[in-house]
Design a protein around this motif. Structure first.
Motif, PDB file in Angstrom:
ATOM      1  N   SER A  13      48.075  21.472  19.575  1.00 28.57           N
ATOM      2  CA  SER A  13      47.286  20.189  20.142  1.00 28.57           C
ATOM      3  C   SER A  13      46.981  19.802  18.743  1.00 28.57           C
ATOM      4  O   SER A  13      46.473  18.812  18.033  1.00 28.57           O
ATOM      5  CB  SER A  13      46.712  20.728  21.259  1.00 28.57           C
ATOM      6  OG  SER A  13      45.724  19.461  21.382  1.00 28.57           O
ATOM      7  N   ASP A  14      45.917  21.012  18.168  1.00 28.74           N
ATOM      8  CA  ASP A  14      45.687  20.320  16.728  1.00 28.74           C
ATOM      9  C   ASP A  14      46.179  20.120  15.933  1.00 28.74           C
ATOM     10  O   ASP A  14      46.007  19.091  15.159  1.00 28.74           O
ATOM     11  CB  ASP A  14      44.990  21.546  15.917  1.00 28.74           C
ATOM     12  CG  ASP A  14      43.755  22.323  16.923  1.00 28.74           C
ATOM     13  OD1 ASP A  14      43.680  22.055  17.625  1.00 28.74           O
ATOM     14  OD2 ASP A  14      43.487  23.754  16.679  1.00 28.74           O
ATOM     15  N   GLU A  17      46.948  16.322  17.006  1.00 32.89           N
ATOM     16  CA  GLU A  17      45.712  15.301  16.310  1.00 32.89           C
ATOM     17  C   GLU A  17      45.804  14.864  14.735  1.00 32.89           C
ATOM     18  O   GLU A  17      45.978  14.514  14.549  1.00 32.89           O
ATOM     19  CB  GLU A  17      44.256  16.413  16.547  1.00 32.89           C
ATOM     20  CG  GLU A  17      44.360  16.531  18.528  1.00 32.89           C
ATOM     21  CD  GLU A  17      44.555  15.612  18.802  1.00 32.89           C
ATOM     22  OE1 GLU A  17      43.144  14.495  18.621  1.00 32.89           O
ATOM     23  OE2 GLU A  17      45.044  14.598  19.662  1.00 32.89           O
ATOM     24  N   GLU A  18      46.463  16.621  13.554  1.00 33.84           N
ATOM     25  CA  GLU A  18      46.329  16.077  12.140  1.00 33.84           C
ATOM     26  C   GLU A  18      47.243  15.318  11.954  1.00 33.84           C
ATOM     27  O   GLU A  18      46.892  14.158  10.783  1.00 33.84           O
ATOM     28  CB  GLU A  18      46.153  17.171  12.005  1.00 33.84           C
ATOM     29  CG  GLU A  18      46.177  17.400  10.577  1.00 33.84           C
ATOM     30  CD  GLU A  18      45.070  16.593   9.730  1.00 33.84           C
ATOM     31  OE1 GLU A  18      44.674  16.486   9.002  1.00 33.84           O
ATOM     32  OE2 GLU A  18      44.260  17.358  10.662  1.00 33.84           O
ATOM     33  N   ARG A  20      48.278  13.005  13.914  1.00 32.45           N
ATOM     34  CA  ARG A  20      48.079  11.522  14.257  1.00 32.45           C
ATOM     35  C   ARG A  20      46.867  10.567  13.349  1.00 32.45           C
ATOM     36  O   ARG A  20      47.224   9.572  12.882  1.00 32.45           O
ATOM     37  CB  ARG A  20      47.731  11.421  15.345  1.00 32.45           C
ATOM     38  CG  ARG A  20      48.665  11.215  16.476  1.00 32.45           C
ATOM     39  CD  ARG A  20      48.411  11.133  17.999  1.00 32.45           C
ATOM     40  NE  ARG A  20      46.873  11.942  18.183  1.00 32.45           N
ATOM     41  CZ  ARG A  20      46.517  11.278  20.079  1.00 32.45           C
ATOM     42  NH1 ARG A  20      47.308  10.298  20.377  1.00 32.45           N
ATOM     43  NH2 ARG A  20      45.921  12.058  20.945  1.00 32.45           N
ATOM     44  N   ARG A  21      45.768  11.602  12.876  1.00 31.52           N
ATOM     45  CA  ARG A  21      44.877  11.244  11.622  1.00 31.52           C
ATOM     46  C   ARG A  21      45.817  11.087  10.820  1.00 31.52           C
ATOM     47  O   ARG A  21      45.933  10.165   9.534  1.00 31.52           O
ATOM     48  CB  ARG A  21      43.495  12.831  11.729  1.00 31.52           C
ATOM     49  CG  ARG A  21      43.123  12.814  12.519  1.00 31.52           C
ATOM     50  CD  ARG A  21      42.008  13.362  12.225  1.00 31.52           C
ATOM     51  NE  ARG A  21      40.952  14.135  10.804  1.00 31.52           N
ATOM     52  CZ  ARG A  21      41.038  14.178  10.010  1.00 31.52           C
ATOM     53  NH1 ARG A  21      41.921  15.098   9.999  1.00 31.52           N
ATOM     54  NH2 ARG A  21      40.463  13.327   9.528  1.00 31.52           N
ATOM     55  N   ILE A  52      44.274   6.507  22.965  1.00 29.43           N
ATOM     56  CA  ILE A  52      42.910   7.129  22.655  1.00 29.43           C
ATOM     57  C   ILE A  52      42.339   5.872  22.820  1.00 29.43           C
ATOM     58  O   ILE A  52      40.578   6.088  22.856  1.00 29.43           O
ATOM     59  CB  ILE A  52      42.374   7.309  21.463  1.00 29.43           C
ATOM     60  CG1 ILE A  52      42.849   6.287  20.475  1.00 29.43           C
ATOM     61  CG2 ILE A  52      43.488   9.146  20.815  1.00 29.43           C
ATOM     62  CD1 ILE A  52      42.554   6.475  18.838  1.00 29.43           C
ATOM     63  N   ASP A  89      37.121  16.933  18.485  1.00 30.94           N
ATOM     64  CA  ASP A  89      38.089  16.065  19.689  1.00 30.94           C
ATOM     65  C   ASP A  89      37.944  14.981  18.987  1.00 30.94           C
ATOM     66  O   ASP A  89      38.489  14.211  20.378  1.00 30.94           O
ATOM     67  CB  ASP A  89      37.927  16.388  20.806  1.00 30.94           C
ATOM     68  CG  ASP A  89      36.852  16.029  21.172  1.00 30.94           C
ATOM     69  OD1 ASP A  89      35.653  15.851  21.176  1.00 30.94           O
ATOM     70  OD2 ASP A  89      36.510  16.404  22.653  1.00 30.94           O
ATOM     71  N   GLN A  90      37.081  13.786  18.793  1.00 30.76           N
ATOM     72  CA  GLN A  90      36.457  11.979  18.858  1.00 30.76           C
ATOM     73  C   GLN A  90      37.324  12.553  17.235  1.00 30.76           C
ATOM     74  O   GLN A  90      37.660  11.230  16.456  1.00 30.76           O
ATOM     75  CB  GLN A  90      35.661  12.142  18.278  1.00 30.76           C
ATOM     76  CG  GLN A  90      34.812  12.749  19.809  1.00 30.76           C
ATOM     77  CD  GLN A  90      35.608  11.487  20.884  1.00 30.76           C
ATOM     78  OE1 GLN A  90      35.565   9.991  21.033  1.00 30.76           O
ATOM     79  NE2 GLN A  90      35.955  11.926  22.074  1.00 30.76           N
ATOM     80  N   ARG A  91      38.175  13.244  16.105  1.00 24.84           N
ATOM     81  CA  ARG A  91      39.025  13.124  15.294  1.00 24.84           C
ATOM     82  C   ARG A  91      39.436  12.018  15.286  1.00 24.84           C
ATOM     83  O   ARG A  91      39.723  11.396  13.664  1.00 24.84           O
ATOM     84  CB  ARG A  91      39.156  14.692  14.241  1.00 24.84           C
ATOM     85  CG  ARG A  91      38.387  15.705  14.196  1.00 24.84           C
ATOM     86  CD  ARG A  91      39.379  17.251  13.574  1.00 24.84           C
ATOM     87  NE  ARG A  91      39.992  17.501  14.568  1.00 24.84           N
ATOM     88  CZ  ARG A  91      40.585  18.539  14.067  1.00 24.84           C
ATOM     89  NH1 ARG A  91      40.446  18.502  12.964  1.00 24.84           N
ATOM     90  NH2 ARG A  91      41.650  18.743  15.671  1.00 24.84           N
ATOM     91  N   VAL A  92      40.856  11.810  15.714  1.00 28.88           N
ATOM     92  CA  VAL A  92      42.079  10.219  15.387  1.00 28.88           C
ATOM     93  C   VAL A  92      41.461   9.345  15.968  1.00 28.88           C
ATOM     94  O   VAL A  92      40.780   8.495  14.910  1.00 28.88           O
ATOM     95  CB  VAL A  92      42.590  10.911  16.956  1.00 28.88           C
ATOM     96  CG1 VAL A  92      43.210   9.548  16.694  1.00 28.88           C
ATOM     97  CG2 VAL A  92      43.386  12.337  16.556  1.00 28.88           C
TER      98      VAL A  92
END
Length: 434
Positions: A13-14, A17-18, A20-21, A52, A89-92
């Motif tokens: 999952s991490d 997320e990375e 997508r960022r 999101i 969890d709000q990084r993206v």
């Protein structure tokens, strides 16, 4: 069959997320350096923001942040605190919003600029400053000023000023005021009237901010050479009791007071003279505007006699208009070289009571072959008892560049150059003048 552990799922999952960022930031970089869309990056970014719960309009650089917030009000608070520490969890989501602000502000394009485009950019820059906070915005202020200056230079300012409808769209800023002051000799009629109105608005807005800073800055030290007034409101009760404790009568439980002590409250009674000398060469526009306004504020204080001199290769005594910074600015001619000794020759006759005079000299001190004569004059004034305050800049960001030759000699003289925010100069002046 292998078991998929919770830790492995979390790791996957991490990584997702990375990824997508990274897509959002790669798209940002691509659009910053090439205004043509990259289809793959655009499609992937749209899919991410929709997933999101953000609107696809977030990715459109032609949509201003103000317009976006009007259409999606829930984003207002989120944007205002965007750079504050948040949940991982709000990084993206944060990356998408940061990309919007940076793209709208940093990618200014090329070609001519309209009054509406400049106004939109100024509002977007305001959103970015609020997201960064005071410290972050201060660090980026030089970059934003440069971008705004470029936009102003690409705008057909004379045509905009000649049209009252377009002129009303302009928001006064330092970059715009600088351009107006440089071009004022070429303006007439409606264009000149609109230019003066913008300058007046800016002066009034900055004056209000600086006036508040002057009022809030702590006053100087009390004049201990003046005996305290022996009135009840100045009675120092705690000190009086302490000093008379030896007179305590335990039998009668009574304190006999044979001496009263009063608080020192006396301050300066002789009017102080403030002489402000400001370099009006091309590199000092920000300082010229701010110090002119600051001088007018101090001129309005009781028992302060303010004189204002501006110089490039000539010196100009602006004292008759020191109470009206708007009039002062209209009389300045920005640009040219430097001749500090000419300004010193105009300032020295104004020093009649050295120990009751403060001389503020605002410049980058790049005098070239005139450096030694100027320093000799400053050194003589300082030794006579004048409070000399060299200032590298008077602006909101604190950015300044001072000739190292002068900086070193001022430090040795015991009068180091004031650097940083304008509040430092306000504090120094208040301590001397109060």
């Amino acid at each position: 069959m292998s078991e998929h552990t919770p830790d492995a799922a979390s790791s996957d999952s991490d990584a997702a997320e990375e990824s997508r960022r990274q897509v959002l930031y790669w798209r940002l970089l691509a659009r910053m350096f090439d205004h043509e869309e990259q289809p793959a990056l655009e499609a992937a970014s749209v899919a991410i923001v929709e997933d999101i719960g953000l609107p696809p309009a977030l990715l459109d650089p032609s949509v201003s942040v103000d317009n976006l917030v009007q259409r999606f009000p829930d984003l207002r608070d989120e944007l205002a605190g965007l750079m504050a520490p948040g949940d991982d969890d709000q990084r993206v989501r944060r990356a998408a919003l940061v990309s919007k602000l940076l793209l709208n502000v940093m990618a200014t394009g090329s070609g001519s600029v309209t009054a509406t485009q400049l106004a939109d950019w100024q509002q977007d820059a305001g959103w970015l400053k609020r997201a960064l906070g005071d410290e972050g915005a201060g660090e980026l202020s030089g970059v934003l000023s440069g971008l705004e200056g470029d936009l102003v230079s690409r705008m057909r300012l004379r045509e905009v000023l000649a049209d009252p409808v377009l002129a009303r769209q302009l928001t006064p800023s330092m970059s715009l005021i600088e351009q107006l002051l440089r071009d004022k000799a070429n303006l007439s009629g409606v264009a000149l009237a609109n230019a003066k109105a913008l300058i007046r608005r800016y002066v009034d807005e900055v004056a209000e901010v600086l006036r508040t800073q002057v009022e809030q800055t702590s006053a100087g030290t009390i004049d201990r050479s003046v005996p305290p007034k022996r009135v009840f409101r100045n009675l120092d009760l705690d000190r009086t009791i302490w000093k008379n404790l030896t007179n305590w009568d335990p039998d009668e439980e009574r304190l006999y007071v044979d001496r009263l002590f009063y608080r020192q409250t006396a301050k300066r009674t002789t009017p102080a003279r403030l002489i402000v000398v400001v370099d009006q060469s091309g590199s000092m526009v920000d300082s010229m505007v701010n110090c002119t306004i600051l001088a007018s504020i101090f001129a309005g204080l009781p028992k302060v006699d303010v004189h204002l001199i501006a110089y490039d290769t000539r010196a100009l005594d602006l004292t008759p208009w020191v109470h009206d910074p708007f009039e002062v600015l209209l009389r300045t001619k920005l640009g040219g070289g430097n001749d500090g000794p000419v300004a010193m020759a105009m300032a020295r006759p104004k020093i009649t009571d050295p120990r009751n005079t403060v001389l503020v000299w605002i410049s980058d001190f790049y005098e070239f072959d005139r450096s030694q004569p100027l320093f000799d004059g400053i050194q003589a004034v300082h030794r006579s008892g004048v409070k000399f305050i060299p200032v590298g800049s008077v602006n909101s960001s604190g950015h300044e560049s001072v000739n190292p030759w002068f900086r070193q000699r001022f430090k040795a003289l015991g009068t180091p150059v004031i650097s940083g925010h304008i509040r430092k100069l306000v504090f120094e002046l208040k301590n001397f003048l109060d």
